[in-house]
Design a protein around this motif. Structure first.
Motif, short mmCIF file in Angstrom:
data_model
loop_
_atom_site.label_atom_id
_atom_site.label_comp_id
_atom_site.label_asym_id
_atom_site.label_seq_id
_atom_site.Cartn_x
_atom_site.Cartn_y
_atom_site.Cartn_z
N GLU A 165 0.83 -1.19 0.00
CA GLU A 165 0.00 0.00 0.00
C GLU A 165 0.87 1.25 0.00
OE1 GLU A 165 -2.54 -0.33 3.42
OE2 GLU A 165 -4.06 -1.44 2.30
N LYS A 166 0.58 2.16 -0.91
CA LYS A 166 1.27 3.43 -0.94
C LYS A 166 0.39 4.47 -0.26
CE LYS A 166 4.57 3.21 -2.02
NZ LYS A 166 5.65 2.55 -1.22
N LYS A 167 0.93 5.03 0.81
CA LYS A 167 0.15 5.91 1.66
C LYS A 167 0.62 7.36 1.56
CE LYS A 167 -0.87 2.32 5.12
NZ LYS A 167 -2.34 2.38 5.02
N ASP A 168 -0.30 8.26 1.87
CA ASP A 168 0.07 9.66 1.98
C ASP A 168 0.90 9.83 3.25
OD1 ASP A 168 -0.92 12.49 3.38
OD2 ASP A 168 -0.46 12.65 1.24
N PRO A 169 2.06 10.49 3.18
CA PRO A 169 2.94 10.58 4.36
C PRO A 169 2.35 11.40 5.50
CG PRO A 169 3.76 11.96 2.56
CD PRO A 169 2.65 11.14 1.99
N VAL A 170 1.36 12.24 5.21
CA VAL A 170 0.77 13.09 6.25
C VAL A 170 -0.47 12.45 6.85
CG1 VAL A 170 -0.26 15.34 6.75
CG2 VAL A 170 1.68 15.18 5.18
N GLU A 206 -1.71 9.33 6.11
CA GLU A 206 -1.65 7.87 6.15
C GLU A 206 -2.80 7.23 5.39
OE1 GLU A 206 0.70 5.64 7.39
OE2 GLU A 206 1.86 7.48 7.41
N ASN A 207 -3.51 8.00 4.59
CA ASN A 207 -4.54 7.43 3.72
C ASN A 207 -3.88 6.61 2.61
OD1 ASN A 207 -6.62 8.70 5.15
ND2 ASN A 207 -6.55 10.51 3.84
#
Length: 614
Positions: free
Chosen positions: A91-96, A98-99
């Motif tokens: 899963e590639k998540k948004d770093p801020v 975590e979505n």
């Protein structure tokens, strides 16, 4: 399930197709049976060895997926079949927030099909250290052909240049993919340790450095056909024997395989398809390789493995080995860094002792990669538009048109018109330092006009555009403001802006162009997706603290657009860069996870947060 203990009587290893074809004939209580398996595995199992087999039913011949196999080594049963494989969800998540932005469904498995090795050969041309222009040899239409891709429909792969006869491979397969996506997006190669390794310290060479730090038997005997060749040729000359070159080579290779027995494995290749770089797939396949080595004791399946080593110059410029847990110990005599991953507590103790006691190692602490990339500090104040009005005027007439066209337009009452349009009417906008702002709206609504005002390259008819004094702005408006690429190599273009080669490589890596093949490529030689990454890399090389970009993914397929957008968002978040980007693509907006969305239309701009519905 029937469990059998048997003895290997014969093995079959074809001359060229051995990587995916081979067999073992085994004598068991049920009689002789034949086990089909890749010759790259069968070559390690010799006649006379004891094996344990599990089968579902009694028959004469078994395919590789129809049985389980262990070989006896000293007091251990070492697993051989089933072939290693792991399904992985990445899963590639948004770093801020975590979505989850998007997901890869992957299968990492040992290569065993002819098709696997054909795709490995095609990927090998992208390996950063490959010194071969053409990396594979094929048998095609009655002759040998050198080619990086399959040269004809019925071609048979003969050799992958640079690999060893004892090499073992795992491949990374996309389980969920679009029709245009490749099946295999990466591979990793495992070899025995190199025969000799010396260390360079302050211009001096310390011979056999590994044996001074670790037990000698961890690295010996290894696959060293050159040494055996010298010994065999001496014997042949003394006995006045006349053997063909092929016969000598086959004798040497099988003798080298017979003797090879180490407690260390070497990762000698990690190659990810260029379009999938920068999404963590390299680290994922290395983690899988660690499990593979630890469980199956590859490549030779004999001694229990203590460590994995890699010798990789690119580790100076990309930290993915270190992120997985490898420790940098020293440079070889030729100046290449050596990194180790401990599989046992014993190995971890040796590594920690070296890092603690060696004077140079104490300084670097097992860390090789040192980032040098720097951007301007974040802007100190927001970028603002206050009561901004911007309009355009155009004159339409029929002068200069052909008589037929002129008559047609006059029939519609079109003679001369002055068209005036207010694109922005009293607009107030604020973008704060470090934010990601996305500008959306219909075509012609004024998105590009707004970007040009925010970038300070256009003046308002009235109102104020307030840009902080410390703003260092890089702008990409296709067809209007773009980086200029000439005939220079891509790395030269970036280096020309950074004046630092390490920073230039870091920028290309961060932009998803982490391949020396593309470092030396010209801009016009890149694919559409790679060109978009190159443009972003060029902007980043300017060291900005504000990026303003218009429709940078317009020509990309959805998945590639997501990958490019995620890389861009990750970079700007990590370095506090303010990003203002116009796009009409929902999937790109979702991946960017903007702090605010600016809806442009009918002369106004409506601000909202990304999660707030209109």
């Amino acid at each position: 399930m029937v469990t059998l203990i048997g003895e290997v009587k014969r093995r079959g290893i074809p001359k060229y197709t051995y990587r995916w074809r081979g067999w073992l004939d085994v004598k068991t209580d049920l009689g002789d049976i034949r086990l089909l398996l890749p010759g790259s595995i069968a070559q390690w199992i010799e006649p006379g060895e004891s094996v344990r087999i599990e089968v579902q039913e009694e028959k004469w011949i078994y395919n590789v997926h129809e049985y389980r196999l262990w070989r006896r080594y000293e007091e251990r049963w070492v697993p051989v079949i089933p072939l290693f494989q792991r399904e992985i969800t990445l899963e590639k998540k948004d770093p801020v927030t975590e979505n989850t932005l998007y997901t890869y469904k992957l299968l990492v498995r040992e290569a065993y099909r002819q098709k696997d090795f054909e795709q490995i050969a095609e990927l090998e041309q992208y390996h950063y250290a490959s010194k071969k222009e053409v990396v594979a040899i094929w048998w095609c239409k009655g002759e040998y052909v050198e080619s990086n891709v399959k040269p004809c429909r019925d071609a048979v792969l003969v050799e992958i240049k640079g690999s060893l006869p004892v090499s073992r491979f795992i491949v990374m397969e996309l389980l969920e993919r679009q029709p245009f996506e490749p099946e295999i997006v990466g591979y990793l190669r495992i070899d025995p340790p190199v025969p000799l390794m010396h260390r360079r310290v302050d211009g001096n060479v310390i011979k056999n450095i590994r044996e001074k730090v670790f037990p000698k038997e961890w690295f010996h005997p290894t696959f060293w056909p050159e040494k055996l060749m010298r010994e065999l040729m001496k014997h042949i000359n003394e006995q006045s024997l006349n053997l063909s070159r092929k016969k000598v080579f086959d004798l040497v290779r099988m003798k080298a395989v017979h003797f090879c027995n180490t407690a260390v494995s070497r990762i000698s290749r990690v190659v990810i398809h260029p379009d999938y770089r920068g999404d963590g797939l390299g680290m994922t396949i290395v983690r899988s390789a660690i499990e593979w080595v630890d469980t199956y004791d590859v490549p030779e399946m004999r001694k229990e493995k203590q460590m994995i080593e890699t010798i990789a110059q690119m580790a100076r410029y990309h930290p993915f080995f270190e992120r997985v847990g490898f420790k940098y110990l020293w440079d070889t005599a030729s100046g290449r860094p050596v990194l180790y991953y401990p599989l046992t507590n014993v190995a971890r103790t040796y590594i920690e002792r070296f890092l603690r006691e060696d004077p140079l190692a104490r300084k670097h602490g097992g860390r090789l990669y040192r980032p040098v990339l720097r951007f301007a500090p974040p802007i100190s104040k927001p970028i603002r538009l206050k009561e901004v009005v911007k309009g355009y005027e155009s004159v339409l007439d029929v002068e200069g048109l052909s008589e037929e066209v002129k008559d047609a337009l006059l029939a519609f009452g079109v003679d001369r018109r002055v068209v005036q349009k207010l694109v922005l009417r009293g607009v107030n906008v604020e973008v704060r330092p470090g934010e990601i702002a996305v500008v959306v709206g219909a075509s012609g609504a004024g998105k590009t006009t707004l970007l040009r005002l925010l970038a300070g390259v256009s003046k308002p008819d009235s109102g104020r555009v307030i840009i902080p004094d410390d703003a260092r702005i890089s702008v990409l408006i296709p067809g209007e403001i773009e980086p200029r690429f000439g005939d220079e190599a891509l790395i030269e273009h970036i280096y020309g802006k950074t004046k630092n080669i390490v920073a230039a490589i870091e920028i290309l890596n961060a932009s998803g162009l982490s391949d020396a093949v593309f470092y030396r490529a010209k801009y016009e030689e890149l694919s559409t997706g790679q060109k978009e990454r190159a443009k972003i890399a060029s902007l980043l090389a300017e060291g900005p603290n504000v990026l303003i970009i218009d429709e940078f993914t317009a020509h990309l397929d959805p998945m590639t657009a997501k990958r490019v957008a995620r890389k861009l968002a990750k970079i700007v978040r990590e370095h506090g860069i303010t990003l203002i980007v116009a796009t009409h693509r929902p999937e790109v907006i979702s991946v960017l996870q903007p702090d605010r969305v600016l809806y442009v239309g009918y002369g106004g701009v409506l601000e909202t947060s990304f999660t707030q519905p209109l």
